[in-house]
Structure formats: C-alpha cells, structure tokens
Motif scaffolding. Structure first.
Motif, PDB file in Angstrom:
ATOM      1  N   VAL A 182      10.265   3.908  70.580  1.00 19.53           N
ATOM      2  CA  VAL A 182       8.937   3.605  70.021  1.00 19.53           C
ATOM      3  C   VAL A 182       9.092   3.193  68.556  1.00 19.53           C
ATOM      4  O   VAL A 182      10.041   3.581  67.878  1.00 19.53           O
ATOM      5  N   ASP A 183       8.116   2.385  68.086  1.00 18.21           N
ATOM      6  CA  ASP A 183       8.152   1.955  66.679  1.00 18.21           C
ATOM      7  C   ASP A 183       7.758   3.099  65.752  1.00 18.21           C
ATOM      8  O   ASP A 183       8.297   3.249  64.664  1.00 18.21           O
ATOM      9  N   ARG A 184       6.717   3.850  66.210  1.00 19.15           N
ATOM     10  CA  ARG A 184       6.197   4.935  65.375  1.00 19.15           C
ATOM     11  C   ARG A 184       6.211   6.214  66.184  1.00 19.15           C
ATOM     12  O   ARG A 184       5.777   6.237  67.330  1.00 19.15           O
ATOM     13  N   THR A 185       6.686   7.279  65.560  1.00 23.60           N
ATOM     14  CA  THR A 185       6.826   8.530  66.305  1.00 23.60           C
ATOM     15  C   THR A 185       5.599   9.428  66.132  1.00 23.60           C
ATOM     16  O   THR A 185       4.772   9.215  65.253  1.00 23.60           O
ATOM     17  N   THR A 186       5.494  10.406  67.006  1.00 23.85           N
ATOM     18  CA  THR A 186       4.479  11.453  66.856  1.00 23.85           C
ATOM     19  C   THR A 186       5.214  12.788  66.930  1.00 23.85           C
ATOM     20  O   THR A 186       6.398  12.829  67.267  1.00 23.85           O
ATOM     21  N   ASP A 187       4.499  13.862  66.667  1.00 25.27           N
ATOM     22  CA  ASP A 187       5.132  15.188  66.631  1.00 25.27           C
ATOM     23  C   ASP A 187       5.857  15.526  67.929  1.00 25.27           C
ATOM     24  O   ASP A 187       6.882  16.183  67.928  1.00 25.27           O
ATOM     25  N   HIS A 188       5.271  15.081  69.059  1.00 27.76           N
ATOM     26  CA  HIS A 188       5.815  15.497  70.356  1.00 27.76           C
ATOM     27  C   HIS A 188       6.992  14.634  70.815  1.00 27.76           C
ATOM     28  O   HIS A 188       7.677  14.976  71.759  1.00 27.76           O
ATOM     29  N   TRP A 189       7.223  13.524  70.186  1.00 23.16           N
ATOM     30  CA  TRP A 189       8.220  12.563  70.658  1.00 23.16           C
ATOM     31  C   TRP A 189       9.631  13.002  70.243  1.00 23.16           C
ATOM     32  O   TRP A 189       9.900  13.210  69.060  1.00 23.16           O
ATOM     33  N   LYS A 190      10.498  13.139  71.243  1.00 25.13           N
ATOM     34  CA  LYS A 190      11.865  13.581  70.928  1.00 25.13           C
ATOM     35  C   LYS A 190      12.870  12.447  71.193  1.00 25.13           C
ATOM     36  O   LYS A 190      14.071  12.646  71.100  1.00 25.13           O
ATOM     37  N   GLY A 191      12.348  11.276  71.567  1.00 25.66           N
ATOM     38  CA  GLY A 191      13.226  10.175  71.974  1.00 25.66           C
ATOM     39  C   GLY A 191      13.604   9.248  70.828  1.00 25.66           C
ATOM     40  O   GLY A 191      13.520   9.601  69.645  1.00 25.66           O
ATOM     41  N   ASN A 192      14.008   8.033  71.190  1.00 24.38           N
ATOM     42  CA  ASN A 192      14.471   7.047  70.208  1.00 24.38           C
ATOM     43  C   ASN A 192      13.307   6.488  69.392  1.00 24.38           C
ATOM     44  O   ASN A 192      12.201   6.326  69.900  1.00 24.38           O
ATOM     45  N   VAL A 193      13.610   6.148  68.153  1.00 23.00           N
ATOM     46  CA  VAL A 193      12.640   5.453  67.302  1.00 23.00           C
ATOM     47  C   VAL A 193      13.334   4.197  66.784  1.00 23.00           C
ATOM     48  O   VAL A 193      14.464   4.264  66.285  1.00 23.00           O
ATOM     49  N   GLY A 194      12.658   3.066  66.923  1.00 26.53           N
ATOM     50  CA  GLY A 194      13.242   1.800  66.465  1.00 26.53           C
ATOM     51  C   GLY A 194      12.968   0.707  67.477  1.00 26.53           C
ATOM     52  O   GLY A 194      12.417   0.960  68.546  1.00 26.53           O
ATOM     53  N   VAL A 195      13.350  -0.500  67.122  1.00 22.05           N
ATOM     54  CA  VAL A 195      13.051  -1.628  68.014  1.00 22.05           C
ATOM     55  C   VAL A 195      13.981  -1.615  69.233  1.00 22.05           C
ATOM     56  O   VAL A 195      15.072  -1.033  69.203  1.00 22.05           O
ATOM     57  N   VAL A 196      13.528  -2.271  70.294  1.00 26.07           N
ATOM     58  CA  VAL A 196      14.222  -2.186  71.585  1.00 26.07           C
ATOM     59  C   VAL A 196      15.623  -2.818  71.530  1.00 26.07           C
ATOM     60  O   VAL A 196      16.523  -2.417  72.287  1.00 26.07           O
ATOM     61  N   THR A 197      15.808  -3.745  70.601  1.00 22.50           N
ATOM     62  CA  THR A 197      17.132  -4.386  70.513  1.00 22.50           C
ATOM     63  C   THR A 197      18.220  -3.385  70.107  1.00 22.50           C
ATOM     64  O   THR A 197      19.380  -3.567  70.469  1.00 22.50           O
ATOM     65  N   THR A 198      17.827  -2.318  69.404  1.00 23.53           N
ATOM     66  CA  THR A 198      18.844  -1.319  69.030  1.00 23.53           C
ATOM     67  C   THR A 198      19.398  -0.641  70.288  1.00 23.53           C
ATOM     68  O   THR A 198      20.572  -0.281  70.338  1.00 23.53           O
ATOM     69  N   LEU A 199      18.532  -0.477  71.308  1.00 21.13           N
ATOM     70  CA  LEU A 199      19.002   0.111  72.569  1.00 21.13           C
ATOM     71  C   LEU A 199      20.016  -0.813  73.237  1.00 21.13           C
ATOM     72  O   LEU A 199      21.016  -0.367  73.804  1.00 21.13           O
ATOM     73  N   LEU A 200      19.738  -2.110  73.157  1.00 18.28           N
ATOM     74  CA  LEU A 200      20.644  -3.088  73.783  1.00 18.28           C
ATOM     75  C   LEU A 200      21.994  -3.088  73.062  1.00 18.28           C
ATOM     76  O   LEU A 200      23.055  -3.096  73.697  1.00 18.28           O
ATOM     77  N   GLU A 201      21.944  -3.042  71.728  1.00 15.51           N
ATOM     78  CA  GLU A 201      23.195  -3.073  70.960  1.00 15.51           C
ATOM     79  C   GLU A 201      24.046  -1.831  71.215  1.00 15.51           C
ATOM     80  O   GLU A 201      25.267  -1.888  71.152  1.00 15.51           O
TER      81      GLU A 201
END
Ligand SMILES: Cc1cc2nc3c(=O)[nH]c(=O)nc-3n(C[C@H](O)[C@H](O)[C@H](O)COP(=O)(O)OP(=O)(O)OC[C@H]3O[C@@H](n4cnc5c(N)ncnc54)[C@H](O)[C@@H]3O)c2cc1C
Length: 285
Positions: A182-201
């Motif tokens: 996700v681009d912006r996190t919330t308190d409950h989010w424990k996953g990745n933060v950032g643009v989707v291309t970082t996942l691809l890289e």
C-alpha cells in the motif's frame, strides 16, 4: 499474440437487458455488480474471455465500458467491479439490486493465457486494475498444472482499497503467490508499504526470459512496472498491458480510441507492450 474476441454469438450493436442480481460492496466507492440476462437464451449463448469488457447502457444517461471481473467458467452470473466516477456509474449505483440496464459485448482482446502454457506468470495490478485480471486468476488456477510459478503483485493506495481480500486465502491454497503493498499505511497494516514495482524488483525470478507479465492499473504504474520488468530480464514480447481510453462504439468504427493503426476497443484493451510503447507515452489520448 492476444486472443481475438470470438465468443459473442450476439449482435455487437444490440444491448441485451440484464438485471442487477446482487451488489457486493468492495472498497470505498467500488462495488461488484452481478448481472443476469433477462432472456435465458441470450445468457446461454453469452461467454467471455479473461480481459474482455462489456458496454453497459443506461437509457437517457449513457453507455460505459466496464471489464468483466468474474469467472469465465461460471455462467450463472456476470460480475463487473465498478468505481463510481460520473453520470453512468452513479446512476448504476443508485439502481441497486433488482435494477435493469442494457449490456452489449463482450468486446476486445483477452489476456494471452493459452500462449503462456509452460511459463511462469506474474500478474501486476494497481487499485481497481485487479478487476480485469481476476478472470485470468480464475482461469490460471483452474488450469494450474499448465503453468509454472504464478504470482500476483498487488498495490493499492490504502489497505481499505485492496479488492477481493476474502478470496486471497483460497487463491493461495490453489497455488498463487500473492504479495500486496500500500502507498499509505494504517495502524492495523503489517504488510509492505511502497509502490508495487518494489515487489517486482524483490521477486526471485528463476527464469525471467520465460516468464510472462500481465499488468493493469493506472498508466503510470504500468509504465514503471514494464521498465522494472525489462531490467529484471523479461522479454518485451512477454509483457502485456491493459489500456483504458474513452470509447464509444467498442467495435473500431467511431475512432474515439484510435491511435495510429490501433483501436484500443478492438485491438486491445490487452496489448503486447512492444505494440503500444508509443501509446503509453501519450497522456490523455
Ligand atoms: C476497456 C475499459 C475497461 C474499463 N473497465 C472498468 C472497470 O472494470 N471498472 C470501472 O470502474 N471502470 C472501468 N473503466 C472506466 C469506465 O469506463 C469509466 O470510469 C466510465 O466510463 C465512467 O463513466 P461515467 O459516466 O460514470 O463517468 P463520466 O462522467 O463519463 O466520467 C467521469 C470521469 O472519468 C473520466 N473517464 C470517463 N471514461 C474514462 C475512461 N474510459 N478512462 C479513463 N477515464 C475516463 C472522465 O474523463 C471524467 O473525468 C473501463 C474503461 C475501459 C475503456
């Protein structure tokens, strides 16, 4: 090559009556509408390929292109996941369950799933761009043994914007590796933060030259996804994008979505990247 539209037994100019059977709220401003044909004979003849779209017609309001987001093997319902944007989509949301509208289609070229047999497949979606990819997910998983590794990389602005989250567990169990960000996190989010291309890289790709990538989302996202994929060793002829442009007739006559020799409605919306590199560089075509 993408598969040509070949599954409509109906007149492409004729809107058939459908009823909204069910409305499933998905994310803020987005819902999935399950349509059923009023005439069972039309419903019995209708089929679509993953990546194709329909034209939805509300008399007196207008007609819009919307991708089919359901399972091509399930003839009992025809889901479309729709974001309220303007006149037609607002009116559709107001109609609700039991409302009726016109539908013509299916139109356009599909994701090249048959051509990817034996390959690894990476799907990269942004926001509502997962909707046209969901039929591809159903089809890939229904034929799981035909493919190598299957991966979905999915990014959204916020955790609340991720579509179809209640299906992820089942998709994972059937052999789809799903990574979200996700681009912006919330308190409950424990996953990745950032643009989707970082996942691809970050992805370990054992054979990038034999991996197909299919992407749908905001055009800037698709552009950077393609650039990252090329740097990761993907071949240009294994990269596919789904383009979205204002269109009216959906059959390549009105010219609204024409770019050079290509009509987005008829030759796309799914294109092999190397055929549309120049289109991707033009804003607001
Ligand atoms: C092949 C294809 C598949 C699509 N699939 C989906 C889908 O699955 N779900 C979904 O919610 N939307 C989808 N769209 C976008 C959808 O067609 C537009 O959002 C819709 O036309 C808006 O209609 P409206 O009357 O509600 O809004 P309008 O009043 O027509 O427009 C509202 C705003 O959206 C812009 N807009 C209108 N049409 C488009 C378009 N085609 N592309 C980009 N911006 C547009 C307008 O310029 C305006 O700023 C798809 C479009 C195409 C071409």
């Amino acid at each position: 090559m993408t598969s040509a539209a070949a599954c409509s037994a109906t007149d492409p100019w004729l809107a058939h009556s459908v009823t909204i059977d069910r409305v499933i709220p998905e994310t803020p401003g987005v819902a999935t509408y399950d349509f059923v044909f009023t005439d069972d004979n039309v419903g019995g003849r209708y089929s679509f390929l993953p990546g194709q779209f329909n034209m939805l017609y509300l008399p007196g309001v207008g007609e819009v292109a919307i991708s089919i987001s359901g399972n091509p093997a399930d003839r009992s319902k025809l889901p479309h996941t729709i974001r309220v944007a303007g006149n037609v989509t607002q009116e559709l949301a107001r109609l609700g369950e039991g409302g009726s509208l016109g539908l013509r289609g299916p139109f356009g070229a599909s994701w090249p799933l048959a051509d990817c047999a034996g390959m690894d497949v990476v799907l990269v979606a942004g926001g509502i761009g997962l909707a046209p990819l969901r039929p591809a997910i159903y089809d890939l998983l229904a034929n799981r043994d035909r493919y190598g590794r299957l991966t979905l990389l999915y990014g959204s602005r916020t955790p609340a914007g991720l579509l179809y989250t209640d299906e992820y567990e089942q998709w994972r169990a059937r052999g789809l590796d799903i990574q979200t960000t996700v681009d912006r996190t919330t308190d409950h989010w424990k996953g990745n933060v950032g643009v989707v291309t970082t996942l691809l890289e970050r992805l370990t790709l054992p054979r990038p030259e034999n991996t197909a990538l299919m992407t749908c989302g905001p055009e800037v996202m698709m552009w950077y996804t393609i650039q990252s994929a090329r740097e990761c060793g993907f071949r240009d002829d294994n990269l596919y994008v789904s383009l979205e442009r204002n269109m009216n007739c959906a059959v390549g006559l009105c010219g609204h979505c024409q770019f050079g020799p290509e009509f987005i409605c008829k030759d796309g919306p799914v294109f092999r990247y190397d055929r549309v590199t120049s289109i991707l560089k033009v804003d607001d075509l």
